[in-house]
Design an enzyme around this catalytic site. Structure first.
Site, PDB file in Angstrom:
ATOM      1  N   HIS A 184       0.832  -1.202   0.000  1.00  0.00           N
ATOM      2  CA  HIS A 184       0.000   0.000   0.000  1.00  0.00           C
ATOM      3  C   HIS A 184       0.869   1.256   0.000  1.00  0.00           C
ATOM      4  O   HIS A 184       0.551   2.247  -0.648  1.00  0.00           O
ATOM      5  CB  HIS A 184      -0.891   0.026   1.247  1.00  0.00           C
ATOM      6  N   ARG A 281      -9.187  -2.047 -13.165  1.00  0.00           N
ATOM      7  CA  ARG A 281      -9.440  -3.097 -12.178  1.00  0.00           C
ATOM      8  C   ARG A 281     -10.929  -3.096 -11.834  1.00  0.00           C
ATOM      9  O   ARG A 281     -11.479  -2.057 -11.478  1.00  0.00           O
ATOM     10  CB  ARG A 281      -8.632  -2.847 -10.906  1.00  0.00           C
ATOM     11  N   ARG A 317      -9.785  -5.403 -17.132  1.00  0.00           N
ATOM     12  CA  ARG A 317      -9.401  -6.725 -16.640  1.00  0.00           C
ATOM     13  C   ARG A 317     -10.609  -7.368 -15.973  1.00  0.00           C
ATOM     14  O   ARG A 317     -11.218  -6.771 -15.080  1.00  0.00           O
ATOM     15  CB  ARG A 317      -8.253  -6.618 -15.630  1.00  0.00           C
ATOM     16  N   GLU A 406       1.138 -13.096 -16.317  1.00  0.00           N
ATOM     17  CA  GLU A 406       1.536 -13.009 -14.910  1.00  0.00           C
ATOM     18  C   GLU A 406       2.193 -14.292 -14.428  1.00  0.00           C
ATOM     19  O   GLU A 406       2.863 -14.302 -13.403  1.00  0.00           O
ATOM     20  CB  GLU A 406       0.305 -12.761 -14.034  1.00  0.00           C
ATOM     21  N   ASN A 429       3.908  -7.307 -11.359  1.00  0.00           N
ATOM     22  CA  ASN A 429       3.816  -7.563  -9.922  1.00  0.00           C
ATOM     23  C   ASN A 429       3.725  -9.062  -9.649  1.00  0.00           C
ATOM     24  O   ASN A 429       4.538  -9.639  -8.916  1.00  0.00           O
ATOM     25  CB  ASN A 429       2.584  -6.867  -9.326  1.00  0.00           C
ATOM     26  N   ASP A 430       2.731  -9.719 -10.244  1.00  0.00           N
ATOM     27  CA  ASP A 430       2.585 -11.161 -10.041  1.00  0.00           C
ATOM     28  C   ASP A 430       3.653 -11.954 -10.789  1.00  0.00           C
ATOM     29  O   ASP A 430       4.093 -13.005 -10.316  1.00  0.00           O
ATOM     30  CB  ASP A 430       1.197 -11.625 -10.473  1.00  0.00           C
ATOM     31  N   ARG A 440       4.636 -11.468  -2.756  1.00  0.00           N
ATOM     32  CA  ARG A 440       4.764 -10.041  -3.045  1.00  0.00           C
ATOM     33  C   ARG A 440       4.423  -9.167  -1.843  1.00  0.00           C
ATOM     34  O   ARG A 440       4.721  -7.971  -1.836  1.00  0.00           O
ATOM     35  CB  ARG A 440       3.886  -9.647  -4.233  1.00  0.00           C
ATOM     36  N   CYS A 477       1.567  -3.472 -17.511  1.00  0.00           N
ATOM     37  CA  CYS A 477       0.653  -2.721 -16.642  1.00  0.00           C
ATOM     38  C   CYS A 477       0.979  -2.896 -15.170  1.00  0.00           C
ATOM     39  O   CYS A 477       0.203  -2.495 -14.309  1.00  0.00           O
ATOM     40  CB  CYS A 477      -0.798  -3.118 -16.913  1.00  0.00           C
TER      41      CYS A 477
END
Length: 545
Positions: A184, A281, A317, A406, A429-430, A440, A477
């Site tokens: 965050h 999202r 997505r 991913e 990220n993934d 992560r 992304c």
């Protein structure tokens, strides 16, 4: 200390005195005896309701991702599971503040063991605990320091609520001992345009008032003289003004187009001068509900964003949830390792109507709007999965279907996936998490989650090469697309578009404008030849300056 190094997760440089978060409230050594269990249960419940109401009130002061974070935490504070756990502890003789502390500690331990989305929620639980205990004991609410001057905020970690409420007029930068590139802290610091460094060991050894410079691009935190502060801040202001002067479509110095898109959760996250949305999202419509949103509800939400974009492109997505982001109405069984379980597109195996309803809603909203709507599925591992998804998208009357890359299997099979889809978008990220076998949300493994890791870069380069051969778009992304240096590397590999949070666009646009496509290709090769992540970042920074 002359210089510390962490993971730079939000670009920019500044300088100022450091001050740390006020400590959480401490429970007295001896808990009081409980003489009226019913009154104690009600006191605990009232404290948790107060926390939920306060978080809801604070949510109304912000928007976009920050509001979503606070709303989610508010719901957690009044979750019946937590209330039941507190009640059981009161019945066992624990006073309200101690009962809340014990119940939340047990939930945190369970969440940490599950990992993924649940591990991220452990920070929310800590904030709920601290606020509730302070309320019960009549102590000041934990929160941000107020030294009366602009400062660099130090913390072991930041709660989502504290991060969401940061005031850029007061907080110059954030440095935390823990945290990772997708925490965050990282995401919301970018949304506010604040330089941020996470995973910075030793930073809490600095005394309040010590003066440092913070570089959110390189991750360097250095002690400086008071006399240097004004010049560092002035240079940062000049840099922001320079970046703001770059407007219009993203392109390299020699005119090679690279659309710069936005990652959003809704229309509130849009910024001016956008080329479109590269990641919409949609989870916000589904999370925290006991029943699935109707097609009509979804259509209204999608239409709001599509309408705000005019004729720009938006890449939506489909639902990215599952056992790691639980949806009660699906009735998914608990899993020992939800990050590797039923999530993303895999939900459609047993619940095909969820995907069908969402695609119907998207199609209806797209028909009534001028936006160029593309749809992509998360958590795709095989060409067969990709082909089945494309078939569902076509059945819904939508013309452009793609998938997220991913999972390493998808990256390695990119050529086969691109035979059946119209485009792919790399979620770094993934992809980093699965490639490096590192959760992560585990700040202790932040170095492994660095998107500059050679293995991750090699996979990205392979996907870009497959896209070039197929003549189809390959976007990125993940949060890494907003790193101005890494953006150059991605473009040099052949990535065709980049999607990021709004405040990151200016720096990436300026970086591209200062380098030709050949420059980017040279920097990409330097990164690929480097033996490790720090070496790759350093080589590109030195050569691309």
């Amino acid at each position: 200390m002359s210089e510390l190094t962490g993971l730079g997760v939000s670009p920019g440089r500044t300088a100022g005195p450091v001050y740390r978060m006020s400590p959480p409230p401490s429970l007295p050594a001896e808990p009081p005896s409980v003489t009226d269990s019913a009154a104690e249960v009600e006191a605990a419940a009232a404290a948790l309701r107060f926390v939920a109401d306060e978080l809801t009130r604070l949510s109304g002061q912000v928007e976009g991702a920050a509001a979503d974070v606070l709303d989610t935490e508010s719901m957690m504070a009044v979750d019946p599971t937590l209330a039941d756990a507190v009640s059981r502890r009161v019945d066992a003789g624990r006073a309200a503040a101690w009962a809340i502390t014990d119940a939340i500690a047990e939930q945190q331990e369970a969440f940490a063991a599950i990992g993924g989305y649940f591990a991220e929620r452990a920070a929310d639980l800590a904030d709920i605990r601290d606020r509730a205990v302070a309320r019960l004991l009549g102590l000041p609410m934990p929160g941000l320091p107020m030294p009366g001057e602009p400062y660099v905020l130090l913390a072991d970690d930041l709660s989502p609520a504290d991060t969401a409420l940061l005031d850029p007029a007061t907080v110059l930068a954030i440095v935390t001992r823990r945290g990772g590139p997708t925490s965050h802290t990282a995401i919301l610091a970018k949304a506010r345009g604040l330089p941020a460094v996470v995973g910075c060991a030793g930073v809490l050894d600095l005394p309040d008032g010590a003066v440092v410079s913070v570089d959110g691009t390189t991750g360097f935190v250095s002690t400086v003289d008071d006399a240097e502060v004004a010049s560092i801040r002035a240079e940062a202001r000049r840099e922001r003004a320079r970046l703001a002067a770059f407007t219009g479509p993203g392109r390299t110095k020699d005119g090679h187009p690279v659309p710069l898109m936005l990652n959003v959760g809704g229309a509130a996250d849009l910024v001016p001068d956008t080329e479109g949305v590269g990641l919409f999202r949609t989870e916000f419509l589904f999370l925290g509900r006991t029943s699935a949103p109707t097609v009509a509800e979804q259509e209204r939400a999608y239409a709001e964003l599509f309408g705000a974009l005019g004729d720009h492109k938006v890449v939506l997505r489909t639902l990215d949830a599952g056992a790691d982001k639980p949806l009660p109405f699906l009735g998914l069984a608990a899993e020992d390792n939800p990050a590797l379980g039923v999530r993303g597109l895999r939900i459609a195996r047993d619940h095909p109507a969820v995907l069908a309803d969402q695609l119907e809603a998207v199609s209806r909203a797209a028909t009534a709007a001028a936006a160029d709507v593309w749809v992509m599925a998360p958590m795709v591992a095989t060409a067969a999965e990709a082909g089945a998804f494309v078939e569902e998208v076509r059945k819904a009357g939508l013309p452009t279907a793609g998938v997220m890359i991913e999972v390493p299997a998808a990256a390695l099979q990119a050529r086969r996936l691109l035979e059946v889809v119209d485009f792919v978008s790399i979620g770094t990220n993934d992809l980093s998490q699965y490639t490096m076998a590192a959760d992560r949300m585990n700040g202790a493994l932040a170095d492994l989650l660095d998107p500059w890791q050679p293995a991750v870069l090699e996979l990205v380069a392979g996907v870009a090469s497959a896209g070039r051969e197929a003549g189809k778009p390959v976007g990125v992304c993940g949060e890494s697309a907003g790193d101005p240096l890494l953006a150059l590397v991605f473009v040099g590999m052949g990535v065709t578009s980049l999607s990021m949070s709004g405040p990151s666009v200016a720096a990436v646009r300026a970086a591209l404008a200062a380098h030709t496509l050949a420059d980017c290709e040279r920097l990409a090769q330097l990164a690929m030849d480097a033996p490790d992540a720090p070496s790759a970042r350093r080589a590109v920074a030195e050569a691309g300056a």
